[in-house]
Design an enzyme around this catalytic site. Structure first.
Site, PDB file in Angstrom:
ATOM      1  CB  CYS A  38     -42.429  27.016 -64.163  1.00 45.59           C
ATOM      2  SG  CYS A  38     -41.598  25.807 -65.214  1.00 45.59           S
ATOM      3  CE  LYS A  94     -43.690  16.479 -51.422  1.00 46.49           C
ATOM      4  NZ  LYS A  94     -45.145  16.333 -51.774  1.00 46.49           N
ATOM      5  CD  GLU A 106     -45.040  31.105 -61.531  1.00 52.58           C
ATOM      6  OE1 GLU A 106     -44.591  30.368 -62.426  1.00 52.58           O
ATOM      7  OE2 GLU A 106     -44.700  31.000 -60.342  1.00 52.58           O
ATOM      8  CD  GLU A 119     -38.344  24.545 -63.484  1.00 53.79           C
ATOM      9  OE1 GLU A 119     -38.922  25.653 -63.343  1.00 53.79           O
ATOM     10  OE2 GLU A 119     -38.924  23.511 -63.829  1.00 53.79           O
TER      11      GLU A 119
END
Length: 414
Positions: A215, A105, A312, A181
């Site tokens: 990330c 996806k 973040e 992750e």
């Protein structure tokens, strides 16, 4: 897989163009950095495909024991929008090399490159039904894949919040194992003996690369007090020189953010940094009046309790703070729910060894940053994920181990 890698190289221009259209990243970055890594990933795991095997295990008693490493069958792969094709390779290559089929996806924002290169894969001879691409939204298509009873293994890359949802859906369905992750708030530690000029350049790249949408971005720049002022001035000067603009133009270092939602979120964090008392050294606003462009932003005098130091941001916002000694910086670097990566800049071997072992992170770069290769495992500690991708460790994510035990009636040497 080898033929597919050759086709990717042949069609680099088209693939890089799609990636830039979809994502906004500089075309030169896609063409010269990312696609070669995608090609390398498929060649690396193509090389593993005929070398996966179990073991003959010595066991007490008159039995022959062997292990088989078997594919899961149907794997579900969910990739993010920040590195669409790179993450495609991180998941598809090992999944297929281990003998699985895959349902991939794409992120809703960036479906084009995966659809295009998957057609190339079929041109390379991939049998129908082995790789299937679904484009859609997370709450619908992603949730359906995570919940599906016929998906035997799931791999997800994205935010920590979404990762919690994904693993919950997997556990409520058929308890399929999940590789995650997730997010990060990685420390970039500049010690008193570091090469400041090199550290400034690498810290700049570690944060601003890919519009800050990484990330593992070095988003907490921790600088020893003895070199702090020099570092801040040079970091500010480097940010002011960063070239932002049309990602298809040569020499552009930074394109637009991915979409309006992310654009507004980043600007909100910048306002939070100003309001909480951090010193705005550069940037802080939209660049121009059209598009999702944000000025490269640098904050100094950042305190650990500020949102820009804890959350973040996923944007071009560098937060710089100072530290006094190793004990302090170790405690502060680890005082986060994340643990994806870290950078250490020192010319002292003992300092490097101490920090390497003390930092709770899946990757520690010493005097470098963002060094990736197909053979280097990648993944996080704590809420930055579970499991590893790439390298020999990535194979275990797509293989089940079966023990086979057979009695021996007349063993010759037991």
């Amino acid at each position: 897989m080898f033929r597919f890698a050759d086709l990717l190289e042949k069609h680099t221009e088209e693939v890089a163009t799609l990636e830039t259209w979809d994502n906004g990243k500089p075309y030169e970055q896609a063409a010269k950095i990312e696609i070669p890594k995608v090609v390398r990933m498929f060649r690396y795991y193509a090389g593993w495909a005929d070398k996966i095997h179990g073991l003959t295990v010595p066991a007490d008693g008159q039995h022959h024991v062997q292990t088989l490493h078997e594919p899961y069958g149907v794997t579900g792969l969910i990739i993010p929008w920040n590195f669409p094709l790179l993450l495609y390779s991180w998941k598809v290559a090992p999944a297929l090399a281990c003998g699985n089929t895959a349902v991939l996806k794409t992120a809703a924002q960036t479906p084009l490159s995966a659809l295009y290169v998957s057609k190339l894969f079929h041109e390379a001879g991939l049998p129908p039904g082995v790789l299937n691409v679904v484009s859609g939204f997370g709450p619908t298509a992603g949730a359906a894949l995570a919940s599906h009873m016929d998906v035997n293994k799931l791999s997800f890359t994205g935010s920590t919040a979404t990762g919690k949802t994904v693993i919950g859906l997997a556990s409520k369905s058929n308890l399929k194992p999940v590789t995650l992750e997730l997010g990060g708030k990685s420390p970039f530690i500049v010690c008193k003996d570091a090469d400041v000029d090199k550290a400034v350049e690498l810290a700049h790249s570690a944060l601003f690369f890919n519009q800050g949408q990484c990330c593992c971005a070095g988003s907490r720049t921790l600088v020893h007090e003895s070199v702090y002022d020099e570092f801040v001035e040079k970091a500010k000067a480097r940010a002011l020189k960063r070239v932002v603009g049309d990602p298809f133009q040569k020499g552009i270092e930074q394109g637009p953010q991915i979409d309006d939602e992310q654009f507004k979120k980043i600007l909100k964090y910048i306002r939070s940094g100003i309001e909480s008392g951090a010193t705005l050294e550069s940037g802080g606003e939209q660049l121009g009046s059209r598009g999702y462009y944000i000025q490269p932003t640098v904050f100094s005098n950042v305190q650990d309790d500020m949102l820009i130091a804890k959350d973040e941001i996923f944007g071009p916002v560098q937060s710089i703070s100072k530290f006094k000694d190793l004990d302090e910086v170790i405690q502060r670097a680890n005082a986060t729910s994340y643990g994806l990566a870290a950078g250490v800049f020192t010319q002292n071997l003992e300092t490097a060894n101490t920090l390497t072992r003390a930092l709770r992170a899946g990757t520690v770069w010493i005097n470098c940053y963002d060094i990736f290769d197909a053979a280097i495992p990648f993944g996080g500690f704590k809420m930055s994920g579970q499991g590893r991708e790439k390298g020999i460790y990535g194979l275990s994510s797509y293989l089940q181990v079966k023990a086979v035990v057979t009695p021996l009636k007349h063993p010759a040497w037991l």
